[in-house]
Design a protein around this motif. Structure first.
Motif, PDB file in Angstrom:
ATOM      1  N   GLU A  85       9.885 -48.495  -8.614  1.00  0.00           N
ATOM      2  CA  GLU A  85       9.952 -49.404  -9.847  1.00  0.00           C
ATOM      3  C   GLU A  85      10.497 -48.865 -11.175  1.00  0.00           C
ATOM      4  O   GLU A  85       9.468 -48.237 -11.792  1.00  0.00           O
ATOM      5  CB  GLU A  85       8.634 -50.404  -9.840  1.00  0.00           C
ATOM      6  N   SER A  86      11.774 -49.007 -11.503  1.00  0.00           N
ATOM      7  CA  SER A  86      12.001 -48.405 -12.714  1.00  0.00           C
ATOM      8  C   SER A  86      11.718 -49.627 -13.834  1.00  0.00           C
ATOM      9  O   SER A  86      11.234 -50.500 -13.606  1.00  0.00           O
ATOM     10  CB  SER A  86      13.469 -47.768 -12.714  1.00  0.00           C
ATOM     11  N   ALA A  87      12.015 -49.311 -15.142  1.00  0.00           N
ATOM     12  CA  ALA A  87      11.662 -49.993 -16.113  1.00  0.00           C
ATOM     13  C   ALA A  87      12.476 -51.489 -16.062  1.00  0.00           C
ATOM     14  O   ALA A  87      12.207 -52.408 -16.608  1.00  0.00           O
ATOM     15  CB  ALA A  87      12.018 -49.699 -17.679  1.00  0.00           C
ATOM     16  N   ARG A  88      13.803 -51.216 -15.249  1.00  0.00           N
ATOM     17  CA  ARG A  88      14.315 -52.408 -15.340  1.00  0.00           C
ATOM     18  C   ARG A  88      14.190 -53.102 -13.855  1.00  0.00           C
ATOM     19  O   ARG A  88      14.720 -54.402 -13.670  1.00  0.00           O
ATOM     20  CB  ARG A  88      15.883 -52.050 -15.327  1.00  0.00           C
ATOM     21  N   ASP A 122      20.270 -43.878 -15.348  1.00  0.00           N
ATOM     22  CA  ASP A 122      19.673 -44.835 -16.124  1.00  0.00           C
ATOM     23  C   ASP A 122      18.836 -43.877 -17.324  1.00  0.00           C
ATOM     24  O   ASP A 122      17.985 -43.492 -17.203  1.00  0.00           O
ATOM     25  CB  ASP A 122      18.688 -45.837 -15.284  1.00  0.00           C
ATOM     26  N   TYR A 123      19.573 -43.906 -18.337  1.00  0.00           N
ATOM     27  CA  TYR A 123      19.311 -42.747 -19.341  1.00  0.00           C
ATOM     28  C   TYR A 123      18.015 -43.413 -20.193  1.00  0.00           C
ATOM     29  O   TYR A 123      17.387 -42.633 -20.739  1.00  0.00           O
ATOM     30  CB  TYR A 123      20.248 -42.425 -20.135  1.00  0.00           C
ATOM     31  N   LEU A 124      17.612 -44.545 -19.972  1.00  0.00           N
ATOM     32  CA  LEU A 124      16.646 -44.898 -20.557  1.00  0.00           C
ATOM     33  C   LEU A 124      15.194 -44.994 -20.090  1.00  0.00           C
ATOM     34  O   LEU A 124      14.172 -44.753 -20.374  1.00  0.00           O
ATOM     35  CB  LEU A 124      16.692 -46.586 -21.010  1.00  0.00           C
ATOM     36  N   SER A 125      15.273 -45.183 -18.547  1.00  0.00           N
ATOM     37  CA  SER A 125      14.090 -44.843 -17.906  1.00  0.00           C
ATOM     38  C   SER A 125      14.346 -43.538 -16.866  1.00  0.00           C
ATOM     39  O   SER A 125      14.286 -43.429 -15.813  1.00  0.00           O
ATOM     40  CB  SER A 125      13.582 -45.692 -17.024  1.00  0.00           C
ATOM     41  N   GLY A 126      15.012 -42.397 -17.523  1.00  0.00           N
ATOM     42  CA  GLY A 126      15.370 -41.071 -16.909  1.00  0.00           C
ATOM     43  C   GLY A 126      14.340 -40.769 -16.200  1.00  0.00           C
ATOM     44  O   GLY A 126      14.533 -40.281 -14.827  1.00  0.00           O
ATOM     45  N   MET A 127      13.194 -40.512 -16.463  1.00  0.00           N
ATOM     46  CA  MET A 127      12.076 -39.975 -15.938  1.00  0.00           C
ATOM     47  C   MET A 127      11.810 -40.701 -14.676  1.00  0.00           C
ATOM     48  O   MET A 127      11.686 -39.893 -13.646  1.00  0.00           O
ATOM     49  CB  MET A 127      10.800 -39.837 -16.880  1.00  0.00           C
ATOM     50  N   ILE A 128      11.718 -41.878 -14.665  1.00  0.00           N
ATOM     51  CA  ILE A 128      11.330 -42.633 -13.422  1.00  0.00           C
ATOM     52  C   ILE A 128      12.287 -42.351 -12.491  1.00  0.00           C
ATOM     53  O   ILE A 128      12.151 -42.039 -11.150  1.00  0.00           O
ATOM     54  CB  ILE A 128      11.175 -44.182 -13.933  1.00  0.00           C
ATOM     55  N   TYR A 129      13.767 -42.191 -12.688  1.00  0.00           N
ATOM     56  CA  TYR A 129      14.907 -42.052 -11.836  1.00  0.00           C
ATOM     57  C   TYR A 129      14.574 -40.572 -11.230  1.00  0.00           C
ATOM     58  O   TYR A 129      14.734 -40.478 -10.096  1.00  0.00           O
ATOM     59  CB  TYR A 129      16.074 -42.283 -12.434  1.00  0.00           C
ATOM     60  N   ASN A 143       7.520 -42.939 -19.814  1.00  0.00           N
ATOM     61  CA  ASN A 143       8.983 -43.380 -19.960  1.00  0.00           C
ATOM     62  C   ASN A 143       9.274 -44.934 -19.848  1.00  0.00           C
ATOM     63  O   ASN A 143       9.963 -45.315 -20.743  1.00  0.00           O
ATOM     64  CB  ASN A 143       9.407 -42.745 -18.811  1.00  0.00           C
ATOM     65  N   ARG A 144       8.370 -45.597 -19.213  1.00  0.00           N
ATOM     66  CA  ARG A 144       8.708 -47.029 -19.181  1.00  0.00           C
ATOM     67  C   ARG A 144       8.208 -47.584 -20.764  1.00  0.00           C
ATOM     68  O   ARG A 144       9.093 -48.520 -21.169  1.00  0.00           O
ATOM     69  CB  ARG A 144       7.594 -47.384 -18.115  1.00  0.00           C
ATOM     70  N   LEU A 145       7.204 -47.027 -21.163  1.00  0.00           N
ATOM     71  CA  LEU A 145       7.164 -47.751 -22.544  1.00  0.00           C
ATOM     72  C   LEU A 145       8.282 -47.479 -23.456  1.00  0.00           C
ATOM     73  O   LEU A 145       8.698 -48.404 -24.075  1.00  0.00           O
ATOM     74  CB  LEU A 145       5.719 -46.787 -23.211  1.00  0.00           C
ATOM     75  N   THR A 146       8.785 -46.123 -23.438  1.00  0.00           N
ATOM     76  CA  THR A 146       9.886 -45.871 -24.525  1.00  0.00           C
ATOM     77  C   THR A 146      11.051 -46.675 -23.940  1.00  0.00           C
ATOM     78  O   THR A 146      11.785 -47.352 -24.809  1.00  0.00           O
ATOM     79  CB  THR A 146      10.566 -44.582 -24.153  1.00  0.00           C
ATOM     80  N   SER A 147      11.422 -47.175 -22.710  1.00  0.00           N
ATOM     81  CA  SER A 147      12.261 -47.864 -22.243  1.00  0.00           C
ATOM     82  C   SER A 147      12.191 -49.424 -22.700  1.00  0.00           C
ATOM     83  O   SER A 147      12.835 -50.055 -23.544  1.00  0.00           O
ATOM     84  CB  SER A 147      12.515 -47.917 -20.831  1.00  0.00           C
ATOM     85  N   HIS A 148      10.786 -49.757 -22.774  1.00  0.00           N
ATOM     86  CA  HIS A 148      10.628 -51.153 -23.224  1.00  0.00           C
ATOM     87  C   HIS A 148      10.636 -51.105 -24.715  1.00  0.00           C
ATOM     88  O   HIS A 148      11.241 -52.481 -25.109  1.00  0.00           O
ATOM     89  CB  HIS A 148       9.394 -51.734 -22.767  1.00  0.00           C
ATOM     90  N   LEU A 149      10.124 -50.162 -25.311  1.00  0.00           N
ATOM     91  CA  LEU A 149      10.114 -50.207 -26.781  1.00  0.00           C
ATOM     92  C   LEU A 149      11.645 -50.228 -27.173  1.00  0.00           C
ATOM     93  O   LEU A 149      12.140 -51.043 -28.151  1.00  0.00           O
ATOM     94  CB  LEU A 149       9.729 -48.883 -26.964  1.00  0.00           C
ATOM     95  N   LEU A 150      12.555 -49.536 -26.820  1.00  0.00           N
ATOM     96  CA  LEU A 150      13.990 -49.536 -26.984  1.00  0.00           C
ATOM     97  C   LEU A 150      14.686 -50.939 -26.807  1.00  0.00           C
ATOM     98  O   LEU A 150      15.394 -51.502 -27.506  1.00  0.00           O
ATOM     99  CB  LEU A 150      14.684 -48.584 -26.211  1.00  0.00           C
ATOM    100  N   TRP A 151      14.223 -51.540 -25.615  1.00  0.00           N
ATOM    101  CA  TRP A 151      14.622 -52.819 -25.595  1.00  0.00           C
ATOM    102  C   TRP A 151      14.176 -53.626 -26.469  1.00  0.00           C
ATOM    103  O   TRP A 151      14.976 -54.222 -26.956  1.00  0.00           O
ATOM    104  CB  TRP A 151      13.871 -53.408 -23.985  1.00  0.00           C
ATOM    105  N   LEU A 152      12.909 -53.632 -26.902  1.00  0.00           N
ATOM    106  CA  LEU A 152      12.440 -54.553 -27.890  1.00  0.00           C
ATOM    107  C   LEU A 152      13.395 -54.409 -29.069  1.00  0.00           C
ATOM    108  O   LEU A 152      13.626 -55.359 -29.797  1.00  0.00           O
ATOM    109  CB  LEU A 152      10.953 -54.328 -28.064  1.00  0.00           C
ATOM    110  N   GLY A 153      13.569 -53.317 -29.624  1.00  0.00           N
ATOM    111  CA  GLY A 153      14.280 -53.115 -30.675  1.00  0.00           C
ATOM    112  C   GLY A 153      15.593 -53.616 -30.747  1.00  0.00           C
ATOM    113  O   GLY A 153      16.220 -54.469 -31.605  1.00  0.00           O
TER     114      GLY A 153
END
Ligand code: SF4
Ligand code: SF4
Ligand code: SF4
Lengths: 200, 124, 178, 328, 168, 101, 377
Positions: G315-318, G78-85, G116-126
């Motif tokens: 709990e990943s961003a997704r 999951d490259y959007l929350s890679g850190m969490i993974y 990282n969760r923030l980046t993921s959610h931000l990307l989602w928002l965008g």
């Protein structure tokens, strides 16, 4: 219905206020080809060999630790033991950057800490094999000098060692251990064995 | 009756417009290279082969909107010439009543369509 | 699938490799002018495959702003795009799709392989790997390669500039290693 | 009522109609090209600044040549005519979209005595020909024989016809007030901009006009995120470019009409008339651009509902009020 | 020049009409109708009434044709192969149309129409149409609006699918 | 062009429309035929209006009214077609006759 | 449990079946998902996600490499929350091998994971706004994300595919600059959140597009195993960080953000709320970070988890990311099964999409926030 329309229209105006207010703020764009930016300390790119001060060059001893740990199998190291030296020196150090996942495992295992990351950040090429880097390139012309010096140093060391060898065997044993330790702690993972190997 | 040459001028411009539209479309035929890929001339559909024809049976709402549109447009266009003389004559009040009646009837149509849910797509 | 550039014999012309036919009118000066325009107006296809696609989006965003060199007009339809940025891993299932899209782009067209995966399989190349196509050049002729995993946005930027340079110089098609 | 021949009409300044036509061609060609080039540049710059970036900077000074490069590139781009299209429709659609708009440009009075050409029913003519737009879109969508294109075209047509009604209804109050269908007369009749007395009509007109030009937030027919590129999905190279030109020309036309009907046309202090005219027109266009870059787009059914359930009743009420007030 | 334009419009009307009447594919029928209507608008212009011509464009081309197209898309007519014609029916239709045409032509030939002097330019102004609608034909004007209202009501009633939600 | 030629043109158009109405099996094509006929009528009116009437207003108003009625007629006609299509799955005039009863 | 019949069955193959392909190359399928939609008019009768266009054989790869060598791959699932993974995988191995992680490393992990969760959610928002047609919010979100990436980049060296975790800690210590930057960002971003609300949340068009669209009720969500923001948007307060705290999440005060309705708007609100909670966590973590080493001193050279089965989830961003590991005691896993949230979410599409309009497809698909390689693994 119409009330909703009015509220809606207002919300649109508020939205426009936000976007319009940004017109006045300075752009955040970094003008890439004109401006070169400095990468962070931790920045990862293709690996390279870094200079170790006391050697005056890289210190890859062809221990194969990085080759073995690399998940992408993108490092190819060959080395030789120069005449009259105990340590090996790398004669070939190739990295296929296109395979690398920039994971940093090789850095972790290198017993001599001679691996680092290149500061480059905008490689691009016309051929798919443009990214097979020969890391020894920048060091090659120095290599002879380095070897000569290393040889001398080693010879000197050997001389001291020989002098010491004439002393009690117990003392020698203790010294050997110390030498092994010197390499040991730096290596994590499977590096331990190979480091010892390189020493042998 | 207005001077027909005026309109001839306009017509000429129409043709010129068409020519202006055609010219840039013809030029590439000579200037551009052409691809000879196997699927160059296939339907574009996100990179996969398309299934079935493009024709589809559309939602009836489209049609209903088109229909209301036709009728409305006629109505509105009747107002146009009337608007030019509205209130001119000595029977200004009659004009007012006639026109408001007309608009009122138009309104009825909208209200009817609204009540029937034609204007709200999902209800259809 | 088509031949890889490596497999291309000397007899093959660039046209065949690119599957393109030269224009009817071919004047050097005109071609030069067109090339200048082409190099300055590279519209990419909106097309992402995996992680690298995120960095591709980032290049289009404010920080890097691909629009500065006129390449920020991402076109969602292959019919209107000039350059295909292959960003991410090409799975075997995706291969034919990419080929189709490539075919459907109007000539002249270019391809940029972004990230290790599209160059030669990248981190996903391992013995026993069955799922990916190891290198975009196995499917379509690639003009510029941008390494990294993912490449920094600057690297893609550099790749596009390199492509522009190539177009201006009038070079075409993949460059086969000597 | 006859055509306002009192003004110097461009056409009548020439004796030989052929010369007139040649001159008109030149003028049109020049205006359309320069307008489109500059508008697209403007759009990219405005949007860029709103998004805190620079927009085109590298091609030419301030990126001014960017659009030129785009156009030249498009000219040198292959035109793919897919096998499955209905050729006659597919090929004629871009021209159908473009030709009427080009001709309509000639109807806009730019200054008090700078009238390209004016009829006594200019307004109706304008409306009639811009109504033909739907046919071009339809031909494009249908001719492409592509699912996305057809869907896009049908939506575009439905949208365009729906917004035509509020547009017409918003224009009628002005006709009522000026008793004229000639743009020149209407503009001249405004001792004060009509927007002051007809603000609602102006808003309705402007919204409908935005929708008519398929600009965001009404750009459903070419909604990228759903329908790829809508009705021009299958168009490549300059054919697509012609659609693009048509869109920008159309923008100028609707904004110019808005200017003439509501903003007093060329009237304004100090500066010469045509300068005022263009300031107003491009101001309105800039507003359209801000819309586009700020809002998400409406869903298609909401868009239709908005037109019929909100704009049309509003416009009707406005019209009723106008006739009552005019009478009192 | 003048005449040439006129003949152009006549040709449009005829070609379009031919396409509309003779082609077996509905799409071409519609396209033909469109062309014919455009030509007709041109003729109206020639006949002195740009306003009616514009109306023709607006309503017929921009409205009625579009409605027909939408209706066509809703029914399956488009994809069906054009139904084969029964030769008898076609023949009958042709004969009937020809008889009608020839007969009427004969009739026209026998009649003589008194040509009136052309009306003054002024009389063609759109405003006159407006006042005619308001004064002489005010009843027609109002009735028309009622007719149109009824048309909307009727059309909606007939065309709307039943409440099943099955959008047909 | 004089009145007669306009009359002739409208006659041809009317005949074409008549042919379409009689020959076509597709109801939409039939409708198109009807439209042609109505247009022929409008053309006639306009021609008379131009050439043999002193006050040109009446003819124009009548053509406008015809256009309006045509719109209403089209609306109803198309709705009926659609309704038929929905219930019978065809808009083929002949099949519809067969289905009757 | 409702099981959708395959859309193929739903539709008898009469000549009116109309299929529309969305994807694999489509601007709003977020990569290479392909949706095969069955339409009637604008209405969707059936939807069939066709997956596999992004299949890169992640799980297979685990069987071919040793535990350490698989590490860099985790962040590409999951490259959007890679850190969490990435950190999650480390934690899974640590749990299996019972390795103690130093305090400081735990704090760093929390900070990085939340950033990282923030980046993921931000990307989602965008991208979500992009799907809905709003271009500018997309760029604002990306701009804010860039700032976050700069912070993360300064310690991990990567922008997207982090390989920061190590068994027993993290690969590099953080310095004060990093901590200060993270804290500053929190202050900055709270202000930005208001702007996003003004620009997006309150926007009438946005509300109309998302409210009541794509309703995924609690039953449906639980039946299918939906997790993360999508589940919480249905009103079910489940969050692994709270329910089964891993790492040191039990030390922080934060709320589980839930919303009612389970529609796209609820999902938007949940993500917006979660961003705020992430900020809270980061602030607390930055405030409480102790000194000390960042890597456990005694990590075995060869990772050989005890034979048997191990399971660990984060709990990943997704949503719920679980790792099921079967080890035979050697240094190569026998099987590593990844339970990824997007896979589940995309599986709900055949029930959520039918009945909506074509235009809603992108709104719904965007709102569940999928990442393709995570589906295809
Ligand atoms: S681990 Fe270090 S010393 Fe050993 S081969 Fe690699 S670079 Fe050379
Ligand atoms: S960074 Fe990782 S992938 Fe790259 S060479 Fe080093 S070990 Fe191999
Ligand atoms: S090159 Fe790296 S970042 Fe790019 S797609 Fe492949 S794995 Fe992902």
């Amino acid at each position: 219905m119409f009330r909703e329309t009015l509220i809606g229209a207002w919300s649109l105006l508020v939205g426009m206020k936000v976007t319009l207010s940004h017109i006045l703020r300075a752009p955040v764009t970094s003008q890439y080809p004109r401006e070169r930016i400095e990468m962070s300390k931790a920045y990862r790119n293709v690996i390279r060999l870094i200079e170790i001060e006391e050697i005056g060059s890289h210190d890859c001893i062809d221990c194969q630790a990085c080759v073995r740990v690399c998940p992408s199998d993108c490092i190819n190291v060959e080395g030789e033991r120069p005449d009259g030296m105990r340590k090996k020196r790398a004669t070939l150090f190739e990295v296929e950057f296109a395979l690398c996942s920039e994971c940093g495992l090789c850095l972790d295992v290198c017993p001599t800490n001679t691996l680092g990351y290149s500061r480059e950040y905008d490689q691009a090429g016309f051929r798919r094999d443009d990214f097979l880097y020969d890391l020894l390139d920048e060091w090659r012309d120095k290599e002879e000098g380095v070897r000569t010096r290393l040889r001398e140093e080693e010879a000197q060391k050997a001389a001291t060692k020989a002098a010491a060898a004439s002393k009690v065997t117990a003392a020698r044993k203790a010294k050997d251990e110390a030498a092994a330790k010197e390499e040991g702690p730096a290596a994590a993972g499977d590096a331990g064995n190979s480091a010892a190997e390189g020493e042998a | 009756m207005s001077d027909p040459t005026d309109y001839a001028f306009f017509g000429a411009l129409l043709i010129i417009g068409a020519a202006l539209g055609i010219a840039p479309v013809v030029a590439p035929l000579f200037l551009a290279p052409r691809s000879t890929g196997a699927k160059t001339h296939d339907t574009y559909e996100c990179g996969v082969d398309t299934e079935g024809g493009a024709w589809m049976r559309f939602d009836i709402s489209y049609y209903l909107f088109a229909l209301i549109f036709v009728v409305f447009e006629v109505d509105v266009l009747y107002i146009l010439p009337v608007a030019l003389v509205f209130g001119d004559g000595q029977y200004a009040w009659r004009d007012l009543i006639e026109l408001s009646l007309f608009i009122g009837i138009l309104f009825l149509a909208i209200i009817y369509a609204w009540r029937k849910g034609v204007l709200h797509w999902r209800a259809a | 699938m088509t031949q890889t550039p490596e497999a291309a014999t000397a007899a093959q012309t660039t046209e065949e490799l690119l599957q393109q036919v030269r224009p009817l009118v071919h004047l050097d000066s005109l071609e030069n002018l067109l090339n200048q325009a082409r190099a300055n107006s590279l519209w990419p296809l909106t097309f992402g495959l995996a992680c690298c696609a995120i960095e591709m989006m980032a290049v289009g965003a404010s920080r890097f702003d691909l629009d500065r060199i006129g390449a920020g007009v991402f076109r969602p339809s292959a019919r209107q795009a000039d350059v295909m940025i292959l960003a991410g891993t090409i799975s075997r299932k995706m291969g034919p799709v990419i080929k189709t899209l490539w075919d459907q782009m109007p000539a002249p067209k270019w391809a940029i392989a972004m990230g290790g995966c599209t160059i030669d399989g990248g981190p996903f190349k391992y013995p026993g790997q069955y799922a990916i196509i190891e290198g975009a050049d196995k499917i379509i002729p690639v003009d510029v390669y941008v390494p990294g995993c993912p490449p920094r946005p600057e690297a893609l930027f550099a790749g596009i500039l390199k492509l522009a340079e190539k177009i201006k110089a009038g070079r075409k098609g993949p460059e086969i290693a000597a | 009522m006859t055509a306002p021949h009192a003004t110097t009409q461009f056409f009548h300044t020439f004796d030989n109609p052929w010369i007139a036509i040649a001159a008109a061609t030149g003028a049109l060609l020049g205006f359309i090209t320069i307008n489109a080039l500059w508008l697209i540049w403007l759009e990219r710059k405005v949007s860029a600044r709103m998004q805190r970036r620079y927009g085109p900077t590298e091609v030419g000074p301030f990126g001014l040549l960017q659009t030129l490069a785009d156009v030249v590139k498009l000219v040198g781009k292959e035109l793919i005519t897919p096998d499955h299209v209905h050729r006659p429709l597919y090929l004629i659609a871009p021209i159908l979209a473009f030709a009427p708009l080009a001709a309509l440009l000639s109807l806009l009075p730019i200054d008090a005595d700078w009238v390209f050409h004016d009829f006594d029913i200019t307004l109706v003519l304008l409306l009639a020909f811009s109504g033909l737009n739907v046919i071009a879109i339809f031909a494009a969508g249908w001719g492409s024989n592509n699912k996305y294109a057809l869907l896009g075209a049908v939506r575009a047509v439905a949208q365009n016809i729906s917004y035509e009604i509020p547009l017409l209804l918003a224009v009628i109050p002005i006709v009522l007030m000026t008793r004229s269908l000639s743009l020149h007369e209407i503009a001249s009749a405004q001792s004060y901009p009509f927007i002051l007395v007809q603000p609602l009509a102006f808003i309705i007109y402007f919204i409908s006009a935005t929708a008519e030009t398929n600009r965001a937030p009404f750009d459903i027919p070419e909604a990228e995120s759903e329908l790829i590129a809508g009705f021009h999905t299958e168009y490549s190279g300059m054919r697509f470019g012609v659609f693009f030109l048509a869109e920008f020309t159309n923008m100028v036309i609707v904004c110019a009409v808005a200017t003439l009907l509501f903003l007093g046309g060329w009237k304004g202090p100090l500066l010469p008339g045509f300068v005022w005219f263009f300031i107003k027109v491009y101001g309105l266009i800039a507003v359209m651009m801000v819309f586009r870059w700020t809002f998400p787009r409406l869903r298609f059914d909401q868009l239709m509902t908005f037109a019929w359930a909100i704009l049309v009743p509003l416009a009707l009420v406005n019209l009723l009020v106008t006739i009552v007030v005019l009478k009192l | 020049m003048e005449l040439g334009v006129q003949y152009l419009f006549v040709a449009l009307v005829l070609v379009g009409g031919g396409m509309a009447a003779l082609s077996r594919h509905v799409l071409y029928n519609i396209v033909g109708l469109g062309i014919s209507l455009f030509g007709m608008a041109g003729l109206f212009l020639q006949l002195g009434s740009p306003f009616v011509a514009a109306m023709q464009l607006l309503i017929y081309l921009g409205g009625i044709t579009v409605a027909i197209v939408f209706a066509m898309m809703l029914s399956i007519a488009m994809t069906l192969d054009p139904p084969t014609r029964t030769p008898v029916k076609t023949g009958f239709a042709a004969v009937a149309a020809l008889t009608f045409g020839v007969g009427l032509h004969g009739l026209i030939g026998t009649a003589s129409f008194a040509a009136a002097p052309p009306a003054p330019t002024d009389a063609w102004a759109v405003a006159h149409i407006g006042s005619a609608l308001l004064e002489r034909y005010n009843l027609v004007f109002e009735t028309l609006s009622v007719v149109l209202l009824l048309a909307i009501i009727g059309a909606i009633l007939i065309a709307r699918p039943d409440r099943r939600g099955d959008a047909a | 062009m004089n009145l007669e030629s306009f009359l002739l043109l409208s006659l041809v158009l009317f005949s074409l429309g008549l042919f379409a109405v009689l020959a076509h099996r597709n109801l939409i094509a039939v409708l198109i035929g009807v439209e042609l006929m109505m247009n022929a009528a409008s053309l006639n009116l306009m021609a008379f209006n131009r050439f043999s009437v002193t006050d040109p207003v009446t003819g124009q108003v009548f053509v406008l009214i015809i256009i309006g009625l045509a719109a209403a007629e089209v609306a109803i006609f198309l709705s009926i077609i659609l309704n038929l299509y929905r219930t019978r799955r065809t808009i083929d005039a002949e099949q519809l006759t067969e289905l009757k009863g | 449990m409702m099981r959708p019949k395959s859309t193929m069955e739903l539709v008898p193959g009469d000549d009116e079946t109309y299929y529309l392909n969305m994807g694999p190359q489509h601007p709003s399928t977020h990569g290479v998902l392909r949706l095969r939609l069955h339409l009637e008019g604008e209405r969707i009768l059936g939807a069939e996600p066709v997956i596999g266009y992004g299949h890169r054989a992640h799980e297979k790869m685990a069987e071919n490499r040793d535990y350490l060598q698989f590490l860099p791959n985790t962040s590409r699932i999951d490259y959007l929350s890679g850190m969490i993974y990435n950190l999650g995988y480390c934690q899974a191995i640590e749990k299996a091998m019972q390795i103690e992680v130093p305090e400081r490393a735990e704090y760093i992990r929390v900070i990085c994971a939340e950033l990282n969760r923030l980046t993921s959610h931000l990307l989602w928002l965008g991208t979500y706004l992009l799907d809905l047609g709003g271009f500018t919010p997309f760029l604002y979100a990306f701009d804010d994300r860039e700032k976050l990436l700069d912070i993360l980049d300064s310690v991990t060296g990567s922008r997207l595919t982090y390989c920061y975790g190590r068994f027993g800690g993290v690969s590099m210590d953080v310095d004060d600059t990093f901590l200060r930057a993270a804290a500053d960002y929190c202050t900055y971003f709270r202000k930005r959140l208001d702007e996003y609300h003004a620009l997006v949340t309150h926007n009438i068009i946005f509300r109309h597009r998302t409210k009541g669209v794509g309703v995924m009720g609690p039953e449906l969500a639980l039946d299918y195993g939906v997790s993360g923001p999508c589940l919480r948007a249905a009103g079910v307060a489940r969050d692994l960080r709270k329910d089964e705290p891993y790492g040191i999440y039990d030390r922080f005060a934060f709320d589980i953000v839930t919303a009612e309705g389970g529609d796209c708007f609820a999902r938007h609100m949940v993500r917006m709320g979660e961003m705020e909670q992430s900020l809270n966590i980061i602030e607390q973590a930055v405030g409480g970070i102790p000194d000390g080493p960042v890597l456990a001193p005694k990590v075995p050279k060869r990772i050989r988890p005890p034979a048997g089965e191990h399971y660990f989830a984060v709990e990943s961003a997704r949503g719920h990311f679980g790792m099921y590991l079967r080890s035979d005691g050697t240094d190569v896993p026998v099987r590593l099964k990844l339970r990824t949230p997007s896979f589940v979410h995309v599986a709900t599409m055949p029930v959520v999409l039918p009945g909506t309009m074509l235009a809603d497809t992108v709104a719904i698909l965007g709102s569940i926030d999928i990442v393709i390689p995570e589906i295809d693994r």
